[in-house]
Motif scaffolding. Structure first.
Motif, PDB file in Angstrom:
ATOM      1  N   UNK A  52       0.839  -1.190   0.000  1.00  0.00           N
ATOM      2  CA  UNK A  52       0.000   0.000   0.000  1.00  0.00           C
ATOM      3  C   UNK A  52       0.879   1.246   0.000  1.00  0.00           C
ATOM      4  N   UNK A  53       0.470   2.253  -0.735  1.00  0.00           N
ATOM      5  CA  UNK A  53       1.205   3.512  -0.749  1.00  0.00           C
ATOM      6  C   UNK A  53       1.286   4.182   0.614  1.00  0.00           C
ATOM      7  N   UNK A  54       0.436   3.774   1.548  1.00  0.00           N
ATOM      8  CA  UNK A  54       0.476   4.350   2.895  1.00  0.00           C
ATOM      9  C   UNK A  54       1.750   3.964   3.640  1.00  0.00           C
ATOM     10  N   UNK A  55       2.514   2.999   3.137  1.00  0.00           N
ATOM     11  CA  UNK A  55       3.784   2.602   3.761  1.00  0.00           C
ATOM     12  C   UNK A  55       4.902   3.608   3.476  1.00  0.00           C
ATOM     13  N   UNK A  99       4.575  17.159   5.633  1.00  0.00           N
ATOM     14  CA  UNK A  99       4.161  17.593   4.298  1.00  0.00           C
ATOM     15  C   UNK A  99       3.387  16.507   3.561  1.00  0.00           C
ATOM     16  N   UNK A 100       3.279  15.312   4.195  1.00  0.00           N
ATOM     17  CA  UNK A 100       2.592  14.178   3.592  1.00  0.00           C
ATOM     18  C   UNK A 100       1.283  13.885   4.305  1.00  0.00           C
ATOM     19  N   UNK A 101       0.346  13.297   3.569  1.00  0.00           N
ATOM     20  CA  UNK A 101      -0.867  12.743   4.159  1.00  0.00           C
ATOM     21  C   UNK A 101      -0.956  11.284   3.729  1.00  0.00           C
ATOM     22  N   UNK A 102      -1.552  10.456   4.586  1.00  0.00           N
ATOM     23  CA  UNK A 102      -1.696   9.029   4.305  1.00  0.00           C
ATOM     24  C   UNK A 102      -3.180   8.680   4.396  1.00  0.00           C
ATOM     25  N   UNK A 103      -3.727   8.158   3.313  1.00  0.00           N
ATOM     26  CA  UNK A 103      -5.143   7.774   3.334  1.00  0.00           C
ATOM     27  C   UNK A 103      -5.439   6.794   2.209  1.00  0.00           C
ATOM     28  N   UNK A 104      -6.349   5.908   2.455  1.00  0.00           N
ATOM     29  CA  UNK A 104      -6.890   4.967   1.478  1.00  0.00           C
ATOM     30  C   UNK A 104      -5.876   4.504   0.431  1.00  0.00           C
ATOM     31  N   UNK A 105      -4.942   3.693   0.837  1.00  0.00           N
ATOM     32  CA  UNK A 105      -3.967   3.060  -0.056  1.00  0.00           C
ATOM     33  C   UNK A 105      -2.970   4.032  -0.692  1.00  0.00           C
ATOM     34  N   UNK A 106      -2.839   5.251  -0.201  1.00  0.00           N
ATOM     35  CA  UNK A 106      -1.899   6.161  -0.851  1.00  0.00           C
ATOM     36  C   UNK A 106      -1.255   7.124   0.131  1.00  0.00           C
ATOM     37  N   UNK A 132       1.403   8.615  -4.370  1.00  0.00           N
ATOM     38  CA  UNK A 132       1.799   7.272  -4.771  1.00  0.00           C
ATOM     39  C   UNK A 132       0.781   6.311  -4.177  1.00  0.00           C
ATOM     40  N   UNK A 133       0.219   5.483  -5.042  1.00  0.00           N
ATOM     41  CA  UNK A 133      -0.753   4.486  -4.607  1.00  0.00           C
ATOM     42  C   UNK A 133      -0.027   3.185  -4.323  1.00  0.00           C
ATOM     43  N   UNK A 134      -0.582   2.085  -4.776  1.00  0.00           N
ATOM     44  CA  UNK A 134       0.079   0.802  -4.530  1.00  0.00           C
ATOM     45  C   UNK A 134       1.355   0.682  -5.353  1.00  0.00           C
TER      46      UNK A 134
END
Length: 196
Positions: free
Chosen positions: A38-41, A52-59, A186-188
């Protein structure tokens, strides 16, 4: 009767886990494995950039109000690349080969480009870098910066892909390092891993 079946199943699982844990090294003989992450990694390369980043729903996304670019690292979990195989004593048995990598990215910034570069680290600690790819209208990505006005189509991802990104380098860990401007995501991302 139902309780006896459940207890028996739990005992079988526990014995199986103990047996698997007893073997330290393996020859990886099955595959290829497709390791989808998952892009959340993904995380900023420095702690000062993480906000400066956000993490949500696979991205993972770079906030729209961020000037310039953020260096982002997307690891591929080593445990996820494991093959089942026979126990041996060789230390190289833990290394496998990434035969392909791909990443789904969005670039909504017309002034900067999303660029990703794969990396691999060997047991000895040396790092090997693959070739960089940029988000662009070409399938698989571009090897040079696209026209500055390029942006991903709304509702879609651009796919960056690499075939044999490290030639024949075996490794214990891989990942992608990406330079991402504001309003990009970035997604998966995925590694295809072959047996050694």
């Amino acid at each position: 009767m139902g309780h006896k079946v459940r207890i028996g199943a739990l005992a079988f699982c526990a014995i199986g886990l103990v047996t698997v844990g007893a073997h330290a090294q393996y020859v990886y003989t099955r595959g290829p494995n497709h390791v989808n992450m998952s892009g959340t990694r993904c995380r900023a390369g420095s702690i000062s950039q993480q906000d400066k980043l956000t993490h949500s729903v696979q991205r993972t996304s770079v906030r729209w109000d961020v000037p310039g670019t953020v260096f982002v690292v997307c690891p591929i979990t080593r445990r996820a690349t494991a093959y089942y195989g026979d126990s041996i004593s060789s230390s190289t048995a833990t290394e496998v080969t990434a035969t392909g990598l791909k990443a789904e990215v969005k670039d909504f910034n017309s002034g900067e480009s999303v660029r990703c570069t794969p990396f691999a680290q060997s047991i000895g600690g040396s790092i090997v870098w693959g070739t960089s790819r940029y988000a662009c209208s070409t399938a698989g990505g571009c090897t040079s910066t696209p026209a500055g006005s390029y942006t991903t189509l709304t509702g879609e991802f651009d796919t960056l892909s690499w075939s044999n990104p490290f030639t024949s380098q075996t490794s214990v860990q891989w990942g992608l390092s990406c330079t991402m401007p504001g309003s990009s995501s970035i997604g998966s991302y995925e590694a295809t891993v072959s047996s050694n």
